[in-house]
Enzyme design. Structure first.
Site, PDB file in Angstrom:
ATOM      1  CG  PHE A  23      37.745  44.719  39.696  1.00 56.24           C
ATOM      2  CD1 PHE A  23      39.035  44.901  40.159  1.00 56.24           C
ATOM      3  CD2 PHE A  23      37.259  45.603  38.743  1.00 56.24           C
ATOM      4  CE1 PHE A  23      39.830  45.944  39.695  1.00 56.24           C
ATOM      5  CE2 PHE A  23      38.039  46.645  38.266  1.00 56.24           C
ATOM      6  CZ  PHE A  23      39.323  46.823  38.741  1.00 56.24           C
ATOM      7  CG  HIS A  38      46.514  38.479  39.812  1.00 58.48           C
ATOM      8  ND1 HIS A  38      45.707  37.995  38.802  1.00 58.48           N
ATOM      9  CD2 HIS A  38      46.050  39.730  40.081  1.00 58.48           C
ATOM     10  CE1 HIS A  38      44.788  38.899  38.482  1.00 58.48           C
ATOM     11  NE2 HIS A  38      44.989  39.961  39.234  1.00 58.48           N
ATOM     12  CD  GLU A  43      50.468  37.868  43.156  1.00 66.36           C
ATOM     13  OE1 GLU A  43      50.349  36.664  42.825  1.00 66.36           O
ATOM     14  OE2 GLU A  43      50.314  38.812  42.352  1.00 66.36           O
ATOM     15  CE  LYS A  65      47.435  39.214  35.075  1.00 64.94           C
ATOM     16  NZ  LYS A  65      47.767  38.083  35.971  1.00 64.94           N
ATOM     17  CG  HIS A 108      45.001  42.029  33.860  1.00 64.96           C
ATOM     18  ND1 HIS A 108      44.694  40.677  33.889  1.00 64.96           N
ATOM     19  CD2 HIS A 108      44.407  42.566  34.967  1.00 64.96           C
ATOM     20  CE1 HIS A 108      43.943  40.423  34.947  1.00 64.96           C
ATOM     21  NE2 HIS A 108      43.776  41.550  35.616  1.00 64.96           N
ATOM     22  CB  CYS A 143      41.213  39.498  37.031  1.00 62.50           C
ATOM     23  SG  CYS A 143      40.699  41.075  36.318  1.00 62.50           S
TER      24      CYS A 143
END
Length: 414
Positions: free
Chosen positions: A402, A308, A319, A337, A342, A168
């Site tokens: 990831f 993010h 975050e 988002k 996402h 991502c």
């Protein structure tokens, strides 16, 4: 602030074209309008009708054959999205045939999964109908590099054509690599971004089994809610964004105004867990501080963070603490988002494009569906409700993936 690390003498790099195909709209203008209105794209998805999670953030009104002709039948949707976004970005930048040296134009795209829909479709054919039913073009439709290669073919570009896969964070990683190509004078123009078309039954089921997705099937429009106290997982999105990057002096020489400057990039690896972020955000902080140093900026310069923030309980909390620790409570924070869901490998590119538009237009889109912070995300200034109209001289866009991939870019006004 001087736009680059002091003493390095690096050229300024600017964004002169933006092309977006997102759940907020099948073109840049519609996407930006929807994002600024904070209208979520979450909705039931007929492709997922038989699953426990039957909703997504899908690209609306995308007619591949109308846009790309019959050639689109040979492409997985992740390639279709990329070509349409790239064409739009190039047109927006005022570039094209005869206006550039095609041997000096590169393509750098990120993707997390690639042509997953093709693999699933053809795997089903093999299982149900045997080998002769499998499309001979299965591999060149589905392999991860093919979107970048197809953009180069479509536009007749002969510079480096590359695909980066950092989950991502891939769209942001692509921008960082493109920045290096321009600074090193290996290219004069780079089309950089990300693309993803992973709203498929297998991917959605796999993410759901991982307990990463929202289960708000009764209210999909409010399911993606970054930083909100009642967030319960992300909503899968799809689409692409491509940005045209070139050196500022070259854009000025052809009389082209830029949206923003791409000032710096930073990256680091958690080396912690396959899917979970480092709980202290130590290495995400390293990436963010590296981007600030590369840009020649300080935390006090940053007016906006396009976070993010995927709407997962753990990731958003990590975050939020990172932003508060490094940039403080007065920096405006948004997550697109809430509208797009996402978009995996395309997310960082879309968010960087939105950050550039925030700088150019002086508008910060609201974080859709955010109502109240939880105790783990309190303290930061989350833009919500309506768009905020303020100058944005310098901004950051974060991406995490990831495998512990952390990446950040710093953008500034021109």
């Amino acid at each position: 602030m001087n736009g680059h690390r002091p003493g390095r003498g690096l050229p300024d790099v600017v964004i002169t074209g933006i092309g977006m195909v997102t759940p907020a709209g099948a073109d840049t203008g519609t996407s930006w309008k929807t994002l600024c209105a904070g209208r979520s794209a979450g909705a039931p998805d007929p492709r997922l009708a038989d699953l426990q999670v039957g909703f997504s953030c899908a690209v609306p009104g995308f007619d591949a054959e109308l846009l790309l002709g019959t050639d689109s039948r040979r492409m997985d949707p992740f390639t279709q999205f990329a070509i349409v976004a790239a064409r739009a970005a190039v047109a927006d930048a005022g570039l094209g045939e005869g206006s550039w040296d095609v041997s000096r134009v590169g393509v750098v795209l990120g993707t997390g999964i690639g042509g997953q829909g093709t693999w699933e479709e053809q795997g089903g054919r093999l299982r149900d109908r045997g080998p002769r039913a499998v499309n001979p073009l299965t591999v060149p439709r589905a392999i991860g590099n093919i979107a970048a290669g197809s953009v180069a073919i479509d536009l007749g570009l002969h510079g480096p054509s590359l695909t980066l896969s950092t989950a991502c964070a891939a769209g942001t990683t692509a921008l960082g690599f493109a920045l290096d190509l321009l600074r090193a004078d290996r290219c004069d123009v780079v089309l950089a971004g990300g693309t993803e078309a992973a709203v498929t039954p297998l991917v959605v089921t796999a993410f759901d089994r991982l307990k990463a997705l929202s289960r708000r099937s009764d209210d999909p429009v409010s399911a993606s809610r970054p930083f909100d106290e009642h967030r319960d997982g992300f909503v899968l999105g799809e689409g692409s964004a491509v940005l045209v990057l070139e050196r500022a002096r070259d854009a000025a020489a052809r009389g082209r105004r830029a949206y923003a400057r791409l000032l710096g990039y930073g990256a680091a690896s958690d080396a912690h867990h396959l899917t979970a972020p480092d709980p202290d955000g130590r290495w995400a902080e390293v990436a963010l501080r590296a981007a600030l140093e590369d840009a020649g900026t300080s935390p006090a310069d940053i007016a906006l963070v396009n976070a993010h923030a995927t709407s997962t309980p753990q990731g958003d909390a990590v975050e939020a603490r990172l932003i508060e620790r490094v940039l403080g409570q007065d920096t405006a924070v948004t997550s697109t988002k809430g509208v797009t869901g996402h978009m995996l490998g395309a997310a960082g590119a879309v968010e960087a494009a939105c950050t550039a538009l925030s700088i150019a237009d002086g508008v910060i889109p609201p974080t859709a569906n955010f109502e109240a912070p939880g105790p783990d995300t309190g303290g930061i200034d989350i833009v919500h409700g309506t768009a905020r109209h303020v100058p944005v001289p310098v901004a950051v866009s974060n991406s995490f993936g990831f495998g512990g991939h952390n990446a950040a870019v710093v953008l500034g006004g021109v």
